[in-house]
Design a protein around this motif. Structure first.
Motif, PDB file in Angstrom:
ATOM      1  N   SER A   1       0.835  -1.210   0.000  1.00  0.00           N
ATOM      2  CA  SER A   1       0.000   0.000   0.000  1.00  0.00           C
ATOM      3  C   SER A   1       0.867   1.256   0.000  1.00  0.00           C
ATOM      4  O   SER A   1       0.560   2.229  -0.693  1.00  0.00           O
ATOM      5  CB  SER A   1      -0.927   0.010   1.215  1.00  0.00           C
ATOM      6  N   GLY A   2       1.951   1.236   0.768  1.00  0.00           N
ATOM      7  CA  GLY A   2       2.880   2.364   0.763  1.00  0.00           C
ATOM      8  C   GLY A   2       3.535   2.543  -0.596  1.00  0.00           C
ATOM      9  O   GLY A   2       3.700   3.669  -1.076  1.00  0.00           O
ATOM     10  N   ALA A   3       3.900   1.432  -1.230  1.00  0.00           N
ATOM     11  CA  ALA A   3       4.491   1.510  -2.572  1.00  0.00           C
ATOM     12  C   ALA A   3       3.486   2.065  -3.578  1.00  0.00           C
ATOM     13  O   ALA A   3       3.844   2.868  -4.454  1.00  0.00           O
ATOM     14  CB  ALA A   3       4.973   0.135  -3.008  1.00  0.00           C
ATOM     15  N   ALA A   4       2.230   1.671  -3.450  1.00  0.00           N
ATOM     16  CA  ALA A   4       1.190   2.208  -4.324  1.00  0.00           C
ATOM     17  C   ALA A   4       1.026   3.708  -4.091  1.00  0.00           C
ATOM     18  O   ALA A   4       0.820   4.478  -5.037  1.00  0.00           O
ATOM     19  CB  ALA A   4      -0.129   1.483  -4.085  1.00  0.00           C
ATOM     20  N   GLY A   5       1.138   4.151  -2.833  1.00  0.00           N
ATOM     21  CA  GLY A   5       1.076   5.581  -2.526  1.00  0.00           C
ATOM     22  C   GLY A   5       2.234   6.337  -3.156  1.00  0.00           C
ATOM     23  O   GLY A   5       2.068   7.463  -3.638  1.00  0.00           O
ATOM     24  N   ILE A   6       3.412   5.724  -3.179  1.00  0.00           N
ATOM     25  CA  ILE A   6       4.565   6.359  -3.826  1.00  0.00           C
ATOM     26  C   ILE A   6       4.303   6.512  -5.327  1.00  0.00           C
ATOM     27  O   ILE A   6       4.586   7.560  -5.917  1.00  0.00           O
ATOM     28  CB  ILE A   6       5.851   5.555  -3.552  1.00  0.00           C
TER      29      ILE A   6
ATOM     30  N   GLY B   1       3.174   7.044   1.719  1.00  0.00           N
ATOM     31  CA  GLY B   1       3.908   6.893   0.467  1.00  0.00           C
ATOM     32  C   GLY B   1       3.703   8.085  -0.453  1.00  0.00           C
ATOM     33  O   GLY B   1       4.635   8.535  -1.129  1.00  0.00           O
ATOM     34  N   PHE B   2       2.493   8.619  -0.481  1.00  0.00           N
ATOM     35  CA  PHE B   2       2.179   9.791  -1.298  1.00  0.00           C
ATOM     36  C   PHE B   2       3.017  10.992  -0.862  1.00  0.00           C
ATOM     37  O   PHE B   2       3.587  11.704  -1.696  1.00  0.00           O
ATOM     38  CB  PHE B   2       0.683  10.098  -1.161  1.00  0.00           C
ATOM     39  N   VAL B   3       3.123  11.218   0.435  1.00  0.00           N
ATOM     40  CA  VAL B   3       3.914  12.331   0.962  1.00  0.00           C
ATOM     41  C   VAL B   3       5.407  12.117   0.675  1.00  0.00           C
ATOM     42  O   VAL B   3       6.121  13.069   0.317  1.00  0.00           O
ATOM     43  CB  VAL B   3       3.658  12.520   2.471  1.00  0.00           C
ATOM     44  N   LEU B   4       5.878  10.880   0.786  1.00  0.00           N
ATOM     45  CA  LEU B   4       7.276  10.594   0.461  1.00  0.00           C
ATOM     46  C   LEU B   4       7.557  10.860  -1.018  1.00  0.00           C
ATOM     47  O   LEU B   4       8.631  11.361  -1.375  1.00  0.00           O
ATOM     48  CB  LEU B   4       7.619   9.145   0.815  1.00  0.00           C
ATOM     49  N   ALA B   5       6.590  10.548  -1.872  1.00  0.00           N
ATOM     50  CA  ALA B   5       6.759  10.835  -3.302  1.00  0.00           C
ATOM     51  C   ALA B   5       6.808  12.336  -3.545  1.00  0.00           C
ATOM     52  O   ALA B   5       7.565  12.801  -4.407  1.00  0.00           O
ATOM     53  CB  ALA B   5       5.621  10.216  -4.099  1.00  0.00           C
ATOM     54  N   ARG B   6       6.031  13.096  -2.792  1.00  0.00           N
ATOM     55  CA  ARG B   6       6.077  14.550  -2.933  1.00  0.00           C
ATOM     56  C   ARG B   6       7.468  15.078  -2.606  1.00  0.00           C
ATOM     57  O   ARG B   6       8.024  15.920  -3.317  1.00  0.00           O
ATOM     58  CB  ARG B   6       5.059  15.219  -2.010  1.00  0.00           C
ATOM     59  N   ILE B   7       8.041  14.581  -1.532  1.00  0.00           N
ATOM     60  CA  ILE B   7       9.386  15.004  -1.144  1.00  0.00           C
ATOM     61  C   ILE B   7      10.392  14.623  -2.224  1.00  0.00           C
ATOM     62  O   ILE B   7      11.246  15.423  -2.607  1.00  0.00           O
ATOM     63  CB  ILE B   7       9.762  14.389   0.218  1.00  0.00           C
ATOM     64  N   ALA B   8      10.277  13.410  -2.752  1.00  0.00           N
ATOM     65  CA  ALA B   8      11.210  12.944  -3.777  1.00  0.00           C
ATOM     66  C   ALA B   8      11.088  13.756  -5.058  1.00  0.00           C
ATOM     67  O   ALA B   8      12.100  14.186  -5.638  1.00  0.00           O
ATOM     68  CB  ALA B   8      10.970  11.467  -4.071  1.00  0.00           C
ATOM     69  N   VAL B   9       9.871  14.006  -5.515  1.00  0.00           N
ATOM     70  CA  VAL B   9       9.679  14.767  -6.753  1.00  0.00           C
ATOM     71  C   VAL B   9      10.163  16.198  -6.569  1.00  0.00           C
ATOM     72  O   VAL B   9      10.782  16.784  -7.468  1.00  0.00           O
ATOM     73  CB  VAL B   9       8.199  14.728  -7.203  1.00  0.00           C
ATOM     74  N   THR B  10       9.933  16.770  -5.407  1.00  0.00           N
ATOM     75  CA  THR B  10      10.380  18.137  -5.139  1.00  0.00           C
ATOM     76  C   THR B  10      11.899  18.231  -5.201  1.00  0.00           C
ATOM     77  O   THR B  10      12.460  19.189  -5.723  1.00  0.00           O
ATOM     78  CB  THR B  10       9.887  18.595  -3.760  1.00  0.00           C
ATOM     79  N   ARG B  11      12.587  17.222  -4.686  1.00  0.00           N
ATOM     80  CA  ARG B  11      14.053  17.243  -4.685  1.00  0.00           C
ATOM     81  C   ARG B  11      14.657  16.864  -6.030  1.00  0.00           C
ATOM     82  O   ARG B  11      15.737  17.323  -6.374  1.00  0.00           O
ATOM     83  CB  ARG B  11      14.591  16.315  -3.611  1.00  0.00           C
ATOM     84  N   LEU B  12      13.981  16.034  -6.799  1.00  0.00           N
ATOM     85  CA  LEU B  12      14.541  15.530  -8.048  1.00  0.00           C
ATOM     86  C   LEU B  12      14.281  16.413  -9.257  1.00  0.00           C
ATOM     87  O   LEU B  12      15.018  16.340 -10.235  1.00  0.00           O
ATOM     88  CB  LEU B  12      14.022  14.121  -8.336  1.00  0.00           C
ATOM     89  N   THR B  13      13.224  17.208  -9.222  1.00  0.00           N
ATOM     90  CA  THR B  13      12.932  18.066 -10.371  1.00  0.00           C
ATOM     91  C   THR B  13      13.818  19.302 -10.321  1.00  0.00           C
ATOM     92  O   THR B  13      14.119  19.827  -9.254  1.00  0.00           O
ATOM     93  CB  THR B  13      11.454  18.486 -10.394  1.00  0.00           C
ATOM     94  N   PRO B  14      14.240  19.775 -11.493  1.00  0.00           N
ATOM     95  CA  PRO B  14      15.127  20.941 -11.514  1.00  0.00           C
ATOM     96  C   PRO B  14      14.411  22.210 -11.063  1.00  0.00           C
ATOM     97  O   PRO B  14      13.200  22.353 -11.237  1.00  0.00           O
ATOM     98  CB  PRO B  14      15.559  21.044 -12.973  1.00  0.00           C
TER      99      PRO B  14
END
Length: 102
Positions: A12-17, A76-89
Motif C-alpha cells: 500500500s505504501g508503494a502504491a502511494g509512492i 507513500g504519497f507524501v514521500l513521493a512529494r518530497i522525492a519529486v520536489t528534490r529531483l525536479t530541476p
C-alpha cells in the motif's frame, strides 16, 4: 497472519509512492507545458481534474476500506512529494538580479 498484514501495508505504501509520483510528476509536467501554451487554463484545469481523479480512484482501490492501508498509501504519497520536489530541476529565473543587493 502478521506477515501478510505487513506485506499488505508495504505494498500500500508503494502504491502511494506511485500515486504521488503520478500526481506531483504530472503537476511538474503540466506547469512546464502550461506556461508555454497559448491556453494555459486548459492545461491546468484538465491536469487538475485528471490527476485528482487518478489519485482518488487509486486511494479508494488501494485502501479497500481499511484505514491502515489508506494511511500507508498516504505516507507513500507524501514521500513521493518530497522525492519529486528534490529531483525536479529548479525553475530558471528570467529576472536579472542586482549583484549589489543583499
Amino acid at each position: 497472519m502478521i506477515m501478510n498484514d505487513a506485506l499488505t501495508l508495504i505494498l500500500s505504501g508503494a502504491a502511494g509512492i506511485v500515486l504521488g509520483g503520478i500526481f506531483f510528476g504530472g503537476l511538474w509536467w503540466t506547469v512546464r507545458r502550461g506556461l508555454a501554451s497559448p491556453r494555459p487554463a486548459v492545461w491546468f484545469i484538465g491536469s487538475l481534474v485528471l490527476r485528482t481523479s487518478v489519485v482518488m480512484f487509486g486511494f479508494y482501490f488501494v485502501s479497500g476500506g481499511d484505514w491502515r492501508r489508506l494511511a500507508a498509501s498516504l505516507i507513500g504519497f507524501v514521500l513521493a512529494r518530497i522525492a519529486v520536489t528534490r529531483l525536479t530541476p529548479a525553475p530558471v529565473k528570467n529576472i536579472k538580479e542586482d549583484p549589489d543587493a543583499t
